[in-house]
Design a protein around this motif. Structure first.
Motif, PDB file in Angstrom:
ATOM      1  N   VAL A 244      39.483  28.504 -41.094  1.00  0.00           N
ATOM      2  CA  VAL A 244      39.482  28.194 -39.660  1.00  0.00           C
ATOM      3  C   VAL A 244      40.887  27.818 -39.195  1.00  0.00           C
ATOM      4  CG1 VAL A 244      38.547  26.680 -37.866  1.00  0.00           C
ATOM      5  CG2 VAL A 244      37.057  27.498 -39.715  1.00  0.00           C
ATOM      6  N   ASP A 245      41.592  27.025 -40.011  1.00  0.00           N
ATOM      7  CA  ASP A 245      42.953  26.619 -39.643  1.00  0.00           C
ATOM      8  C   ASP A 245      43.889  27.812 -39.541  1.00  0.00           C
ATOM      9  OD1 ASP A 245      42.257  23.986 -39.467  1.00  0.00           O
ATOM     10  OD2 ASP A 245      43.105  23.386 -41.399  1.00  0.00           O
ATOM     11  N   ILE A 246      43.756  28.760 -40.448  1.00  0.00           N
ATOM     12  CA  ILE A 246      44.598  29.963 -40.390  1.00  0.00           C
ATOM     13  C   ILE A 246      44.366  30.714 -39.083  1.00  0.00           C
ATOM     14  CG2 ILE A 246      44.829  32.291 -41.352  1.00  0.00           C
ATOM     15  CD1 ILE A 246      44.581  31.046 -44.134  1.00  0.00           C
ATOM     16  N   LEU A 247      43.103  30.903 -38.740  1.00  0.00           N
ATOM     17  CA  LEU A 247      42.787  31.656 -37.526  1.00  0.00           C
ATOM     18  C   LEU A 247      43.095  30.862 -36.263  1.00  0.00           C
ATOM     19  CD1 LEU A 247      39.499  33.439 -38.622  1.00  0.00           C
ATOM     20  CD2 LEU A 247      41.838  34.278 -38.692  1.00  0.00           C
ATOM     21  N   ASP A 248      43.239  29.540 -36.403  1.00  0.00           N
ATOM     22  CA  ASP A 248      43.673  28.705 -35.279  1.00  0.00           C
ATOM     23  C   ASP A 248      45.192  28.597 -35.217  1.00  0.00           C
ATOM     24  OD1 ASP A 248      41.200  28.208 -34.208  1.00  0.00           O
ATOM     25  OD2 ASP A 248      40.871  26.344 -35.306  1.00  0.00           O
ATOM     26  N   ASN A 249      45.880  29.448 -35.988  1.00  0.00           N
ATOM     27  CA  ASN A 249      47.349  29.565 -35.968  1.00  0.00           C
ATOM     28  C   ASN A 249      48.067  28.315 -36.465  1.00  0.00           C
ATOM     29  OD1 ASN A 249      47.429  32.260 -34.864  1.00  0.00           O
ATOM     30  ND2 ASN A 249      46.873  31.370 -32.878  1.00  0.00           N
ATOM     31  N   LYS A 250      47.414  27.557 -37.334  1.00  0.00           N
ATOM     32  CA  LYS A 250      48.101  26.431 -37.957  1.00  0.00           C
ATOM     33  C   LYS A 250      48.950  26.941 -39.125  1.00  0.00           C
ATOM     34  CE  LYS A 250      44.609  23.065 -36.563  1.00  0.00           C
ATOM     35  NZ  LYS A 250      43.658  22.000 -36.983  1.00  0.00           N
ATOM     36  N   GLU A 251      49.966  26.181 -39.490  1.00  0.00           N
ATOM     37  CA  GLU A 251      50.876  26.621 -40.544  1.00  0.00           C
ATOM     38  C   GLU A 251      50.236  26.385 -41.919  1.00  0.00           C
ATOM     39  OE1 GLU A 251      54.765  25.011 -40.225  1.00  0.00           O
ATOM     40  OE2 GLU A 251      55.310  26.233 -38.507  1.00  0.00           O
TER      41      GLU A 251
END
Length: 258
Positions: A244-251
């Motif tokens: 989810v974090d990856i798809l939310d553009n988090k590093e």
């Protein structure tokens, strides 16, 4: 999350799904399914490419007198595959979701009727909101019909379904300039498909246990997918909320782009 993300392929490796004693980790499976359920609620369909069947089979059978490595892998995988699917079926059922098993050999992706059948299968499942769980058909996949590893299978599936993202989950946070445990090592946040980072692979590589893949394979596959305009990530599958974090553009992890 970008509105254009509708289809994602997530590959989860053996080292993510097992502990040091080579036993399947229930909490990791639960977290994996929870994240897929979150994306499902956002109208993002995930194809899960899951390793772990051989380890699951080994848990059931234990040591075997079979000395041939290929036959031993066939037996472990044949026993472990339904066990893995039973885990996934139960976990997805808890979220009111359905899943399906899709086994394949490398020949199934060759141009022709087999490839068309694969496309029809995936499109049919996705249109019904069913989560495909893909794996190599280890019971019959030997030598020329084998994928180099499930990273290759994941990239072929991503291309097959026109995925918007490919996420390769391993037991490392991404590609580093040295071994991940070294204080001087730096995680490389973004790599272009023409960027020379192969020099870091040997230094940053970690033994992949019973899996066939390694960082060299992941780098090759990630660059190849990026060249086909599928942004690809290598990240730590045991990190909470990683997908989810990856798809939310988090590093998170290392991103590969064209």
């Amino acid at each position: 999350m970008d509105d254009d993300i509708k289809r994602v392929v997530v590959k989860v490796g053996t080292n993510v799904l097992t502990n040091k004693d080579n036993r399947i980790l229930g909490p990791v499976l639960k977290e994996l399914v929870r994240q897929i359920a979150v994306l499902y609620e956002r109208d993002v369909m995930v194809v899960l490419v899951s390793s772990g069947s051989a380890m699951a089979g080994r848990e059931v059978i234990g040591d075997t007198a079979i000395t041939d490595k290929a036959i031993r892998r066939q037996v472990y995988s044949a026993v472990g595959q339904p066990r893995m699917m039973r885990h996934y079926y139960s976990l997805f059922h808890d979220y009111g979701m359905r899943c399906a098993q899709v086994l394949a050999t490398k020949r199934d992706f060759d141009p022709g009727i087999h490839r068309e059948n694969m496309i029809n299968c995936y499109e049919g499942l996705l249109s019904e909101g069913i989560i495909p769980i893909a794996n190599e058909d280890d019971a019959v996949s030997i030598t020329m019909s084998m994928f180099s590893d499930n990273d290759e299978l994941a990239s072929l599936v991503a291309e097959l379904i026109d995925a918007d993202r490919l996420i390769i989950l391993s037991d490392t946070e991404g590609l580093f300039t040295g071994h991940p445990d070294d204080e001087d090592s730096i995680k490389i946040k973004e790599v272009t498909c023409n960027q020379n980072v192969e020099q870091y692979v040997k230094a940053s590589g970690k033994k992949e246990g019973e899996g066939r893949g390694g960082m060299a394979s992941k780098l090759r596959i990630a660059k190849g997918a990026a060249k086909k305009d599928i942004p690809t990530y290598i990240a730590n599958g045991k990190r909470a909320n990683v997908i989810v974090d990856i798809l939310d553009n988090k590093e998170v992890g290392t991103k590969f782009i064209h």
